[in-house]
Write a protein that holds these residues in place. Structure first.
Motif, PDB file in Angstrom:
ATOM      1  N   GLU A 128       0.840  -1.189   0.000  1.00  0.00           N
ATOM      2  CA  GLU A 128       0.000   0.000   0.000  1.00  0.00           C
ATOM      3  C   GLU A 128       0.877   1.242   0.000  1.00  0.00           C
ATOM      4  O   GLU A 128       1.927   1.282   0.644  1.00  0.00           O
ATOM      5  CB  GLU A 128      -0.896   0.002   1.248  1.00  0.00           C
ATOM      6  N   GLU A 129       0.480   2.255  -0.744  1.00  0.00           N
ATOM      7  CA  GLU A 129       1.240   3.503  -0.803  1.00  0.00           C
ATOM      8  C   GLU A 129       1.228   4.192   0.563  1.00  0.00           C
ATOM      9  O   GLU A 129       0.191   4.264   1.230  1.00  0.00           O
ATOM     10  CB  GLU A 129       0.636   4.437  -1.849  1.00  0.00           C
ATOM     11  N   SER A 130       2.379   4.729   0.964  1.00  0.00           N
ATOM     12  CA  SER A 130       2.469   5.387   2.270  1.00  0.00           C
ATOM     13  C   SER A 130       1.767   6.737   2.290  1.00  0.00           C
ATOM     14  O   SER A 130       1.553   7.311   3.354  1.00  0.00           O
ATOM     15  CB  SER A 130       3.938   5.553   2.671  1.00  0.00           C
ATOM     16  N   ASN A 131       1.415   7.275   1.104  1.00  0.00           N
ATOM     17  CA  ASN A 131       0.731   8.566   1.085  1.00  0.00           C
ATOM     18  C   ASN A 131      -0.759   8.450   1.383  1.00  0.00           C
ATOM     19  O   ASN A 131      -1.438   9.452   1.570  1.00  0.00           O
ATOM     20  CB  ASN A 131       0.918   9.260  -0.268  1.00  0.00           C
ATOM     21  N   ILE A 132      -1.269   7.215   1.450  1.00  0.00           N
ATOM     22  CA  ILE A 132      -2.710   7.040   1.621  1.00  0.00           C
ATOM     23  C   ILE A 132      -3.187   7.537   2.979  1.00  0.00           C
ATOM     24  O   ILE A 132      -4.277   8.107   3.096  1.00  0.00           O
ATOM     25  CB  ILE A 132      -3.101   5.561   1.399  1.00  0.00           C
ATOM     26  N   GLU A 133      -2.394   7.348   4.016  1.00  0.00           N
ATOM     27  CA  GLU A 133      -2.791   7.840   5.337  1.00  0.00           C
ATOM     28  C   GLU A 133      -2.981   9.356   5.303  1.00  0.00           C
ATOM     29  O   GLU A 133      -3.948   9.884   5.868  1.00  0.00           O
ATOM     30  CB  GLU A 133      -1.740   7.464   6.379  1.00  0.00           C
ATOM     31  N   PHE A 134      -2.070  10.053   4.622  1.00  0.00           N
ATOM     32  CA  PHE A 134      -2.184  11.505   4.480  1.00  0.00           C
ATOM     33  C   PHE A 134      -3.490  11.872   3.789  1.00  0.00           C
ATOM     34  O   PHE A 134      -4.228  12.752   4.245  1.00  0.00           O
ATOM     35  CB  PHE A 134      -0.988  12.036   3.687  1.00  0.00           C
ATOM     36  N   TRP A 135      -3.796  11.215   2.670  1.00  0.00           N
ATOM     37  CA  TRP A 135      -4.983  11.562   1.901  1.00  0.00           C
ATOM     38  C   TRP A 135      -6.268  11.102   2.577  1.00  0.00           C
ATOM     39  O   TRP A 135      -7.309  11.753   2.450  1.00  0.00           O
ATOM     40  CB  TRP A 135      -4.878  10.988   0.493  1.00  0.00           C
ATOM     41  N   ASP A 136      -6.209   9.999   3.313  1.00  0.00           N
ATOM     42  CA  ASP A 136      -7.380   9.570   4.083  1.00  0.00           C
ATOM     43  C   ASP A 136      -7.733  10.627   5.124  1.00  0.00           C
ATOM     44  O   ASP A 136      -8.902  10.973   5.315  1.00  0.00           O
ATOM     45  CB  ASP A 136      -7.110   8.223   4.769  1.00  0.00           C
ATOM     46  N   ASP A 137      -6.712  11.122   5.803  1.00  0.00           N
ATOM     47  CA  ASP A 137      -6.942  12.162   6.811  1.00  0.00           C
ATOM     48  C   ASP A 137      -7.495  13.421   6.158  1.00  0.00           C
ATOM     49  O   ASP A 137      -8.415  14.055   6.678  1.00  0.00           O
ATOM     50  CB  ASP A 137      -5.634  12.501   7.543  1.00  0.00           C
ATOM     51  N   TYR A 138      -6.934  13.786   5.011  1.00  0.00           N
ATOM     52  CA  TYR A 138      -7.431  14.977   4.315  1.00  0.00           C
ATOM     53  C   TYR A 138      -8.886  14.789   3.916  1.00  0.00           C
ATOM     54  O   TYR A 138      -9.731  15.666   4.120  1.00  0.00           O
ATOM     55  CB  TYR A 138      -6.590  15.274   3.067  1.00  0.00           C
TER      56      TYR A 138
ATOM     57  N   LYS B 129     -13.302  17.932  -7.459  1.00  0.00           N
ATOM     58  CA  LYS B 129     -13.599  16.969  -6.401  1.00  0.00           C
ATOM     59  C   LYS B 129     -12.384  16.087  -6.134  1.00  0.00           C
ATOM     60  O   LYS B 129     -11.642  15.740  -7.047  1.00  0.00           O
ATOM     61  CB  LYS B 129     -14.793  16.095  -6.790  1.00  0.00           C
ATOM     62  N   PHE B 130     -12.246  15.738  -4.870  1.00  0.00           N
ATOM     63  CA  PHE B 130     -11.150  14.867  -4.481  1.00  0.00           C
ATOM     64  C   PHE B 130     -11.718  13.686  -3.705  1.00  0.00           C
ATOM     65  O   PHE B 130     -12.594  13.841  -2.861  1.00  0.00           O
ATOM     66  CB  PHE B 130     -10.135  15.612  -3.616  1.00  0.00           C
ATOM     67  N   GLU B 131     -11.198  12.481  -3.994  1.00  0.00           N
ATOM     68  CA  GLU B 131     -11.640  11.302  -3.274  1.00  0.00           C
ATOM     69  C   GLU B 131     -10.517  10.272  -3.233  1.00  0.00           C
ATOM     70  O   GLU B 131      -9.612  10.290  -4.068  1.00  0.00           O
ATOM     71  CB  GLU B 131     -12.898  10.700  -3.918  1.00  0.00           C
ATOM     72  N   VAL B 132     -10.576   9.405  -2.242  1.00  0.00           N
ATOM     73  CA  VAL B 132      -9.643   8.285  -2.144  1.00  0.00           C
ATOM     74  C   VAL B 132     -10.412   7.033  -2.543  1.00  0.00           C
ATOM     75  O   VAL B 132     -11.419   6.701  -1.928  1.00  0.00           O
ATOM     76  CB  VAL B 132      -9.066   8.144  -0.729  1.00  0.00           C
TER      77      VAL B 132
ATOM     78  N   GLY C  51      -4.972  -1.241  -4.821  1.00  0.00           N
ATOM     79  CA  GLY C  51      -4.972  -0.648  -3.492  1.00  0.00           C
ATOM     80  C   GLY C  51      -5.683   0.692  -3.491  1.00  0.00           C
ATOM     81  O   GLY C  51      -6.445   1.010  -4.404  1.00  0.00           O
ATOM     82  N   LYS C  52      -5.442   1.494  -2.479  1.00  0.00           N
ATOM     83  CA  LYS C  52      -6.058   2.810  -2.399  1.00  0.00           C
ATOM     84  C   LYS C  52      -5.243   3.826  -3.186  1.00  0.00           C
ATOM     85  O   LYS C  52      -4.021   3.763  -3.232  1.00  0.00           O
ATOM     86  CB  LYS C  52      -6.180   3.258  -0.939  1.00  0.00           C
ATOM     87  N   VAL C  53      -5.953   4.803  -3.780  1.00  0.00           N
ATOM     88  CA  VAL C  53      -5.264   5.822  -4.566  1.00  0.00           C
ATOM     89  C   VAL C  53      -6.063   7.122  -4.520  1.00  0.00           C
ATOM     90  O   VAL C  53      -7.293   7.105  -4.578  1.00  0.00           O
ATOM     91  CB  VAL C  53      -5.078   5.353  -6.029  1.00  0.00           C
ATOM     92  N   PRO C  54      -5.394   8.277  -4.389  1.00  0.00           N
ATOM     93  CA  PRO C  54      -6.096   9.557  -4.452  1.00  0.00           C
ATOM     94  C   PRO C  54      -6.492   9.884  -5.892  1.00  0.00           C
ATOM     95  O   PRO C  54      -5.714   9.671  -6.824  1.00  0.00           O
ATOM     96  CB  PRO C  54      -5.071  10.560  -3.921  1.00  0.00           C
ATOM     97  N   VAL C  55      -7.714  10.386  -6.046  1.00  0.00           N
ATOM     98  CA  VAL C  55      -8.264  10.689  -7.372  1.00  0.00           C
ATOM     99  C   VAL C  55      -8.793  12.109  -7.376  1.00  0.00           C
ATOM    100  O   VAL C  55      -9.560  12.505  -6.496  1.00  0.00           O
ATOM    101  CB  VAL C  55      -9.394   9.707  -7.740  1.00  0.00           C
TER     102      VAL C  55
ATOM    103  N   LYS D  19       1.569   9.170  -5.873  1.00  0.00           N
ATOM    104  CA  LYS D  19       0.904   8.710  -7.092  1.00  0.00           C
ATOM    105  C   LYS D  19      -0.492   9.323  -7.052  1.00  0.00           C
ATOM    106  O   LYS D  19      -1.174   9.264  -6.037  1.00  0.00           O
ATOM    107  CB  LYS D  19       0.832   7.188  -7.149  1.00  0.00           C
ATOM    108  N   LEU D  20      -0.912   9.907  -8.148  1.00  0.00           N
ATOM    109  CA  LEU D  20      -2.164  10.655  -8.179  1.00  0.00           C
ATOM    110  C   LEU D  20      -2.841  10.458  -9.529  1.00  0.00           C
ATOM    111  O   LEU D  20      -2.187  10.524 -10.572  1.00  0.00           O
ATOM    112  CB  LEU D  20      -1.873  12.141  -7.949  1.00  0.00           C
ATOM    113  N   ILE D  21      -4.144  10.197  -9.515  1.00  0.00           N
ATOM    114  CA  ILE D  21      -4.921  10.072 -10.749  1.00  0.00           C
ATOM    115  C   ILE D  21      -5.758  11.337 -10.939  1.00  0.00           C
ATOM    116  O   ILE D  21      -6.412  11.802 -10.010  1.00  0.00           O
ATOM    117  CB  ILE D  21      -5.830   8.826 -10.710  1.00  0.00           C
ATOM    118  N   ILE D  22      -5.703  11.897 -12.148  1.00  0.00           N
ATOM    119  CA  ILE D  22      -6.493  13.081 -12.487  1.00  0.00           C
ATOM    120  C   ILE D  22      -7.464  12.701 -13.597  1.00  0.00           C
ATOM    121  O   ILE D  22      -7.059  12.162 -14.636  1.00  0.00           O
ATOM    122  CB  ILE D  22      -5.599  14.232 -12.955  1.00  0.00           C
TER     123      ILE D  22
END
Length: 371
Positions: free
Chosen positions: A37-47, A108-111, A117-121, A197-200
């Motif tokens: 799992e990407e380590s940035n997911i915790e950051f984006w989940d919190d956001y 809009k932003f979503e995880v 796995g999880k990814v910010p979109v 890693k970010l999907i637009i």
């Protein structure tokens, strides 16, 4: 696949290919790797949890300071740009202009949870805003022309200065007399700690194909377009993590579109795929189709391009047979095995067979192998 099978297929392949085209068609999907799992997911989940009612673009500008800069040729060479994007300095008082969006509040932003796995979109509904954000994050704020048929991007590895500042704050709280710059030099090799890693995604018609061209209503087609686009990028993320590869190549695109289509409507619509690639009037190629987006940097001759059109059409036919024989997706394992079978079956193989037997054999071998 063993060498004897590969040799047989190559002997039966009905094209005399140039060196340039052979190089383009070479299957680059190699050894598989495990992924975490990407380590940035915790950051984006919190956001995502703490900023549901806030403007997504405002936070993004803090994470990615290049979003504060205008689209301007050569701006990445200025010291102010380098200070912001490479050194995390956020003093924009000397910036003569900024990135102005038409409708930033609609972003809009979503995880999302997906096969990789999880990814910010990031979902950008305004097309002009989508283009500017792509130019900023992918092309260092240069006014690169974005094809109208492009509607999404997977960004792999971009500095997130909010994450870096959190690391700095946490470290200094434990080491108040320490040298953060020296500490950060030891962190730099561990890119997962500070690169995202970010999907637009845009919300326009997929591949710039109008609804009426597919016999659909506008509302239904936009809904399908968003779904295909999202699953397409999820597939790229999976191959990136599984094989270390998500390239701007037609092999990758056929795989990602296949998964996108079947996840959206339950089966592979070959007519849709031909429209996406600009092959709806095959053997004639419709200019503006997505196929041309993936060969612009390759020096293909006119004859190479004609051969490539035939190869992609044949590969689409093979994938259609493959999908019909397998039927609807039944599980995550099924999806994973389909992706991996397609990755490990090169375009020349896909284009040289009529019954999809090698592709199916690759799939069943994977599906019947215990995890």
């Amino acid at each position: 696949m063993d060498n004897s099978v590969s040799l047989k297929v190559n002997q039966e392949f009905p094209f005399n290919l140039s060196h340039t085209l052979k190089e383009y068609l070479f299957n680059k999907f190699g050894k598989k790797q495990s992924f975490l799992e990407e380590s940035n997911i915790e950051f984006w989940d919190d956001y995502s949890e703490n900023n549901k009612n806030n403007n997504a673009f405002d936070l993004l500008k803090r994470c990615y300071p290049q979003l504060n800069f205008p689209i301007e040729t050569g701006i990445e060479k200025t010291e102010l740009y380098k200070d912001a994007t490479l050194r995390g300095k956020k003093d924009f008082t000397n910036l003569s202009a900024c990135l102005e969006l038409t409708d930033p509040s609609s972003i809009k932003f979503e995880v999302n949870q997906c096969i990789a796995g999880k990814v910010p979109v990031l979902i950008v509904s305004n097309q002009d805003d989508f283009i500017k954000i792509i130019q900023s994050l992918l092309y260092k704020n240069n006014p690169v022309e974005i094809p109208v048929s492009m509607g999404a991007a997977l960004i792999n590895g971009i500095n997130n200065w909010e994450r870096i500042n959190i690391l700095k704050k946490d470290w200094l709280s434990k080491n108040p007399l320490g040298n953060w710059n020296q500490e950060f030099s030891t962190i730099i090799p561990n890119k997962s700690l500070y690169k995202d890693k970010l999907i637009i995604l845009s919300t326009k018609p997929y591949s710039n194909v109008p609804a009426k061209q597919l016999g659909l209503t506008e509302d239904i087609w936009i809904k399908h377009s968003i779904s295909i686009r999202k699953e397409h990028e999820f597939t790229h993320l999976y191959t990136l993590k599984r094989y270390g590869l998500a390239s701007n190549n037609l092999h990758d695109e056929l795989i990602a579109d296949y998964i996108g289509i079947i996840k959206a409507i339950g089966y592979y619509d070959k007519n849709w795929m031909l429209n996406f690639m600009g092959l709806d009037e095959y053997p004639k190629y419709r200019r503006g189709g997505r196929l041309e987006n993936y060969v612009q940097e390759n020096r293909l001759t006119q004859q190479d391009f004609k051969q490539l059109i035939k190869i992609i059409k044949n590969a689409i036919d093979t994938i259609a047979i493959f999908d019909k024989k397998l039927g609807k997706l039944t599980s995550v394992k099924d999806e994973r095995c389909r992706i991996e079978a397609l990755c490990e079956t090169g375009l020349t193989v896909l284009a040289s067979q009529n019954d999809a037997s090698i592709l199916l054999d690759n799939y069943y071998e994977k599906f019947n192998t215990p995890l």
